[in-house]
Motif scaffolding. Structure first.
Motif, PDB file in Angstrom:
ATOM      1  N   PHE A   1      77.339   3.730 -59.765  1.00  0.00           N
ATOM      2  CA  PHE A   1      76.705   2.830 -60.730  1.00  0.00           C
ATOM      3  C   PHE A   1      76.804   1.355 -60.330  1.00  0.00           C
ATOM      4  O   PHE A   1      76.616   0.480 -61.169  1.00  0.00           O
ATOM      5  N   ALA A   2      77.101   1.070 -59.060  1.00  0.00           N
ATOM      6  CA  ALA A   2      77.288  -0.315 -58.612  1.00  0.00           C
ATOM      7  C   ALA A   2      76.057  -1.173 -58.890  1.00  0.00           C
ATOM      8  O   ALA A   2      76.170  -2.309 -59.336  1.00  0.00           O
ATOM      9  N   HIS A   3      74.894  -0.610 -58.624  1.00  0.00           N
ATOM     10  CA  HIS A   3      73.662  -1.379 -58.828  1.00  0.00           C
ATOM     11  C   HIS A   3      73.500  -1.754 -60.301  1.00  0.00           C
ATOM     12  O   HIS A   3      73.169  -2.896 -60.628  1.00  0.00           O
ATOM     13  N   LEU A   4      73.755  -0.801 -61.192  1.00  0.00           N
ATOM     14  CA  LEU A   4      73.645  -1.068 -62.629  1.00  0.00           C
ATOM     15  C   LEU A   4      74.695  -2.081 -63.070  1.00  0.00           C
ATOM     16  O   LEU A   4      74.414  -2.974 -63.874  1.00  0.00           O
ATOM     17  N   VAL A   5      75.910  -1.966 -62.522  1.00  0.00           N
ATOM     18  CA  VAL A   5      76.988  -2.909 -62.855  1.00  0.00           C
ATOM     19  C   VAL A   5      76.594  -4.325 -62.445  1.00  0.00           C
ATOM     20  O   VAL A   5      76.741  -5.277 -63.213  1.00  0.00           O
ATOM     21  N   HIS A   6      76.052  -4.475 -61.219  1.00  0.00           N
ATOM     22  CA  HIS A   6      75.629  -5.801 -60.743  1.00  0.00           C
ATOM     23  C   HIS A   6      74.507  -6.356 -61.613  1.00  0.00           C
ATOM     24  O   HIS A   6      74.504  -7.545 -61.958  1.00  0.00           O
ATOM     25  N   GLU A   7      73.566  -5.485 -61.981  1.00  0.00           N
ATOM     26  CA  GLU A   7      72.460  -5.910 -62.835  1.00  0.00           C
ATOM     27  C   GLU A   7      72.978  -6.359 -64.205  1.00  0.00           C
ATOM     28  O   GLU A   7      72.557  -7.381 -64.730  1.00  0.00           O
TER      29      GLU A   7
END
Length: 198
Positions: A11-17
């Motif tokens: 979920f790194a991309h969602l966390v960064h977003e």
């Protein structure tokens, strides 16, 4: 690898977003709070609670659109600034109505007219509206980049099933649809980061 590390990778991309969206939201919230209190307070312009919040929200929304388009969701498809801007403001209009309901209920129904009840209603209403905004922006305004699936073994885009081998013409007169719009360097970088995190 630990469960937490696996979850973060997934979920790194969602966390960064979410972190970027939260940063933009915090600044927009500060603009809304500061400007609405300046317009509403007796030492300021003394405007009504709903009109002061509406004006402050329009100013904060303009800032939020620019920051979200060119920072938070820059890796997502660009479907035209005019279309995005109108949708963004329409969805923010719904968010404004949500916040106004909290403020109006506190001020006109509960008859709590001081600065503390006003700001409490503003904060709670903005929190509820923010959840709606994040969901709606991703669903209707900043659309995902259309790109082919990536082969996990090679890291290369997979060919679409209806794509003929190089040098062959489409079969039965059917024309092939493009896989997506070309993406710029910043979108390619974000897409690579997203692909690695999956």
């Amino acid at each position: 690898m630990s469960l937490v590390a696996n979850l973060y990778r997934r979920f790194a991309h969602l966390v960064h977003e979410l972190m970027k969206f939260g940063s933009v939201g915090a600044i927009a919230f500060a603009i809304t709070i500061g400007l609405s209190n300046l317009l509403h307070s007796d030492s300021g312009l003394g405007m009504g609670p709903l009109s002061s919040n509406a004006i402050a929200t329009v100013v904060a929304t303009t800032f939020a659109y620019v920051a979200n388009r060119f920072w938070t969701f820059r890796h997502r498809d660009r479907t035209g600034l005019g279309r995005e801007y109108l949708l963004f403001f329409a969805l923010n209009g719904v968010g404004l109505v949500i916040t106004q309901l909290f403020i109006g209920f506190t001020h006109y129904v509960l008859d709590l007219t001081g600065a503390i009840p006003y700001n409490a209603a503003l904060i709670i209403g903005t929190g509820v509206a923010t959840l709606f905004r994040f969901w709606s922006y991703k669903k209707w305004v900043f659309l995902p980049v259309t790109s082919p699936h990536v082969d996990p073994a090679s890291g290369l885009p997979e060919a679409a099933e209806d794509t003929p081998p190089p040098g062959h013409q489409p079969v039965n007169g059917h024309t092939l649809q493009p896989l997506g719009r070309p993406i710029d360097a910043s979108q390619a970088e974000d897409l690579a980061e997203y692909t690695q995190s999956r």
